[in-house]
Design an enzyme around this catalytic site. Structure first.
Site, PDB file in Angstrom:
ATOM      1  CG  ASP A  92      60.529  -3.544 -18.700  1.00 40.26           C
ATOM      2  OD1 ASP A  92      61.318  -4.461 -18.395  1.00 40.26           O
ATOM      3  OD2 ASP A  92      59.316  -3.749 -18.908  1.00 40.26           O
ATOM      4  CE1 TYR A  95      63.409 -12.383 -12.659  1.00 40.18           C
ATOM      5  CE2 TYR A  95      62.452 -14.578 -12.717  1.00 40.18           C
ATOM      6  CZ  TYR A  95      62.519 -13.320 -12.155  1.00 40.18           C
ATOM      7  OH  TYR A  95      61.715 -13.026 -11.093  1.00 40.18           O
ATOM      8  CG  ASP A 109      62.016  -6.209 -15.536  1.00 40.40           C
ATOM      9  OD1 ASP A 109      60.934  -5.893 -15.014  1.00 40.40           O
ATOM     10  OD2 ASP A 109      62.144  -6.535 -16.729  1.00 40.40           O
ATOM     11  CD  GLU A 110      57.955  -2.761 -15.164  1.00 42.26           C
ATOM     12  OE1 GLU A 110      57.342  -1.692 -15.303  1.00 42.26           O
ATOM     13  OE2 GLU A 110      57.389  -3.860 -15.100  1.00 42.26           O
TER      14      GLU A 110
HETATM   15  N1  DCP Z   1      58.525 -12.844 -14.436  1.00 42.91           N
HETATM   16  C1  DCP Z   1      58.054 -13.980 -13.793  1.00 42.91           C
HETATM   17  N2  DCP Z   1      56.741 -14.304 -13.876  1.00 42.91           N
HETATM   18  C2  DCP Z   1      55.873 -13.540 -14.554  1.00 42.91           C
HETATM   19  C3  DCP Z   1      56.315 -12.377 -15.209  1.00 42.91           C
HETATM   20  C4  DCP Z   1      57.667 -12.052 -15.138  1.00 42.91           C
HETATM   21  O1  DCP Z   1      58.856 -14.669 -13.177  1.00 42.91           O
HETATM   22  N3  DCP Z   1      54.595 -13.889 -14.616  1.00 42.91           N
HETATM   23  C5  DCP Z   1      59.951 -12.505 -14.349  1.00 42.91           C
HETATM   24  C6  DCP Z   1      60.744 -12.975 -15.528  1.00 42.91           C
HETATM   25  C7  DCP Z   1      61.145 -11.742 -16.253  1.00 42.91           C
HETATM   26  C8  DCP Z   1      61.036 -10.652 -15.229  1.00 42.91           C
HETATM   27  O2  DCP Z   1      60.090 -11.095 -14.290  1.00 42.91           O
HETATM   28  O3  DCP Z   1      62.460 -11.831 -16.758  1.00 42.91           O
HETATM   29  C9  DCP Z   1      60.626  -9.316 -15.796  1.00 42.91           C
HETATM   30  O4  DCP Z   1      59.359  -9.404 -16.456  1.00 42.91           O
HETATM   31  P1  DCP Z   1      59.081  -8.703 -17.844  1.00 42.91           P
HETATM   32  O5  DCP Z   1      57.664  -8.848 -18.160  1.00 42.91           O
HETATM   33  O6  DCP Z   1      59.685  -7.330 -17.852  1.00 42.91           O
HETATM   34  O7  DCP Z   1      59.796  -9.606 -18.878  1.00 42.91           O
HETATM   35  P2  DCP Z   1      61.278  -9.609 -19.378  1.00 42.91           P
HETATM   36  O8  DCP Z   1      62.095  -8.557 -18.732  1.00 42.91           O
HETATM   37  O9  DCP Z   1      61.783 -10.987 -19.232  1.00 42.91           O
HETATM   38  O10 DCP Z   1      61.106  -9.331 -20.911  1.00 42.91           O
HETATM   39  P3  DCP Z   1      60.934  -7.952 -21.689  1.00 42.91           P
HETATM   40  O11 DCP Z   1      62.143  -7.821 -22.538  1.00 42.91           O
HETATM   41  O12 DCP Z   1      59.710  -8.155 -22.504  1.00 42.91           O
HETATM   42  O13 DCP Z   1      60.786  -6.855 -20.681  1.00 42.91           O
HETATM   43 MG    MG Z   2      61.595  -6.524 -18.689  1.00 47.90          MG
END
Ligand code: DCP
Ligand code: MG
Length: 597
Positions: free
Chosen positions: A66, A71, A158-159
């Site tokens: 992950d 973003y 992102d996974e």
């Molecule tokens: N995203 C989005 N709307 C959501 C959830 C996520 O647009 N309701 C987008 C923004 C994130 C990306 O998807 O950057 C990946 O989601 P993650 O939950 O993996 O969050 P992040 O990668 O940003 O943070 P982390 O470091 O906690 O994984």
């Molecule tokens: Mg993430």
């Protein structure tokens, strides 16, 4: 994490499967395919007989990766000067993610912009509504992982899951002694590694591979990530976020129960969604422990055998779903949400905004979409986020030809088609209030590798999938009919050197039909010709994809038949804004080939 879709902002729907849907689907499939095993629940209850796995055949080793604040990382790569500043990515009024500098100052993912600014007045916000850079980076990551191992499955942007079992087996064979083996990253609960246990050794090797993969992603693409290493997808995903950011964790079988029981509520288990959690709540089940220990027969009585067994297995961390390589996207979609859109002109304008980027993606992909879908969301106080409605239709053959030739002359006719779909859902004579529009291109097929004037297109697009129940007489008739058409087309081309596109330009069949959100099951179809007011109903059991694959002149014949049938059965009506189902007056033998399978 994949998208929850709950904040209702600009999201991508079709290419990526939301996490919960993915798990539901995977488990659904599993539960329908796998034999029911009575002893299954016991297997994962605590340590099971013998404490740990000492079986000869090695269990799987799965890595879940992950990306950190995805973003935000992409934005920091685009603008390195933002790296050390608190950064939030904004979509409409929500901070969908933020970097770890901002997180350390109290900003959280999916916070309202207003609240985030109150907590962190210096928060820098970048607009993240154009998903292009995230999507492109996302595919680069998957491609890089595929260089390590072919078994890579995407989950959201992102996974990724990577099944590294074979790589581990190879390393195991090369390993002369395991005494010098060191785990990479953390071990969940700091459980001691037993190097005499083959499963432990395999997971340790898996942790080293995970580290190699993460390092490669960091050095090649400049992206940090977290990883979980475990014996199945469910557990690998659950353990990967234990230490964040830029860290990894391995789960040994002995800690499985601790991991599961530490989850805050059953809904934290991928595969148990909001609705199931609500049903469980009425039974007094809120924690994972309560679900594990709830009498199976009572649960089966309440939820049905399949769902009850599936979720109880998940609660024990049991998941044998394979890592399925994702391959190219199955559809391309884009959507926009807004407070209000209530005139046809606004709808057209929004579609004209959505289409260019979407068409560019389809163009870059190189395949040709055969189905077009429009999804709307009407303002509704009761079901604010979930009330979506869709109509889809085959892309008219004369437009199909234009895919792959640049997008300039596609835009306006596609908007016309989309507006026809729109009119199937909305009666513009009464006030309407939309809060979302989404366009999806699906049913992607390779472009026929034909030269100008060849009949490759015809040959490639036929014959139709044969219905298993069809009788041979009909099949022979249909195939010979097509052969005759193809021969005619070939002669025509040879004699007149007419460009293929002209020969193929037939009528503009157009068959919108309602679908449940993101489902492709046709329920009823209406077929219209290019003239804006003319609408021809065709039978509801016709598969639009198969229809779209028929040569234009066959389509024309069918359309004429349906039209005349409808004229007999019912005078033409103005389309209504309802999900009406219509049936044909007669059943033509040809139709049997077009029935959805
Ligand atoms: N995203 C989005 N709307 C959501 C959830 C996520 O647009 N309701 C987008 C923004 C994130 C990306 O998807 O950057 C990946 O989601 P993650 O939950 O993996 O969050 P992040 O990668 O940003 O943070 P982390 O470091 O906690 O994984
Ligand atoms: Mg993430």
């Amino acid at each position: 994490m994949a998208y929850s879709g709950q904040c209702g902002d600009h999201r991508e729907g079709g290419t990526e499967r939301p996490g919960s849907q993915f798990w539901d689907l995977a488990s659904e499939l599993r539960s329908s395919m796998e034999p029911e095993e009575e002893e299954e629940e016991e297997r994962w209850d605590g340590e099971g007989p013998g404490g740990h796995n000492t079986s000869v055949s090695m269990s799987r080793v799965i890595v879940h990766m992950d990306l950190d604040c995805f973003y935000a990382q992409v934005e920091m790569i685009r603008k390195p000067e933002l790296k050390d500043k608190p950064l939030g990515v904004q979509q409409k009024s929500i901070v969908v993610t933020c970097n770890y500098v901002a997180r350390n100052l109290g900003v959280k993912k999916l916070m309202a912009v207003k609240a985030a600014k109150e907590i962190c007045p210096h928060l820098v916000l970048v607009n993240g509504e154009d998903l292009t850079p995230y999507r492109e980076t996302s595919y680069k990551v998957t491609e890089l992982l595929e260089e390590f191992c072919p078994l890579v499955e995407r989950l959201g942007f992102d996974e990724n899951f990577v099944d590294v079992t074979e790589m581990v087996e190879k390393r195991l064979k090369q390993q002369k002694t395991s005494s010098d083996l060191v785990v990479a990253g953390h071990v969940y609960n700091n459980h001691a590694i037993d190097l005499h246990d083959r499963t432990h050794v395999a997971l340790v090797l898996g942790s080293q591979i995970a580290e190699d993969i993460r390092r490669a992603v960091a050095t090649t693409l400049g992206l940090t990530s977290c990883a979980g290493v475990a014996s199945n997808k469910l557990l690998a995903k659950l353990v990967s976020g234990t230490f964040k950011p830029n860290q990894q964790t391995v789960l040994l079988p002995q800690s499985r129960q601790d991991l599961l029981r530490a989850l805050r509520g059953v809904q934290k288990i991928p595969g148990i969604g909001y609705k199931t959690a609500k049903r469980l709540e009425t039974l007094g089940i809120e924690s994972v422990w309560q679900l594990q220990t709830f009498p199976a027969t009572a649960l089966e009585k309440e939820l049905g055998l399949s769902l009850a067994r599936r979720i109880q297995k998940l609660s024990y961390g049991d998941d044998d779903s394979p890592v399925t390589p994702s391959g190219p996207p199955q559809s391309f979609s884009d959507e926009d949400s807004f407070k209000k859109c209530s005139t046809e002109a606004e709808v057209k304008e929004k579609l004209l905004e959505l289409l260019p980027n979407l068409l560019e993606r389809v163009y870059k992909d190189g395949r040709r979409p055969h189905t077009l879908r429009l999804t709307i969301r009407q303002s509704s106080s009761s079901e604010r986020w979930f009330h979506r409605e869709s109509r889809q239709c085959p892309i008219p053959p004369h437009l199909l030809q234009r895919f792959g030739q640049g997008n300039a002359n596609l835009l306006s006719p596609l908007v016309d088609v989309l507006m026809k779909l729109f009119h199937k859902m909305i009666n513009v004579e009464v006030p309407f209030h939309l809060t979302l529009l989404s366009v999806t291109f699906s049913n992607l097929k390779e472009l026929p590798s034909t030269k100008k004037g060849s009949i490759g297109f015809y040959l490639k697009e036929m014959p139709p999938k044969r219905d298993r129940e069809v009788d041979d007489g009909d099949a022979v008739w249909l195939q010979s009919h097509w052969r005759t058409r193809a021969t005619k087309a070939r002669r025509h081309l040879e004699e007149k050197d007419v460009p293929e596109a002209q020969v193929l330009n037939g009528p503009v069949p157009f068959s919108p039909h309602p679908v449940d959100h993101l489902e492709d099951t046709p329920k009823a179809m209406v077929c219209g010709q290019p003239e804006p007011t003319e609408v021809v109903v065709f039978p509801p059991d016709v598969d639009p994809q198969t229809f779209s694959e028929l040569p234009p002149d066959v389509q024309e014949d069918l359309m004429a038949q349906w039209k005349s049938q409808e004229a007999i059965s019912k005078p033409l009506e103005k389309p209504k804004a309802t999900n009406e189902k219509r049936s044909s007056a007669q059943v033509n033998t040809l139709l049997r080939y077009l029935k959805p399978r």
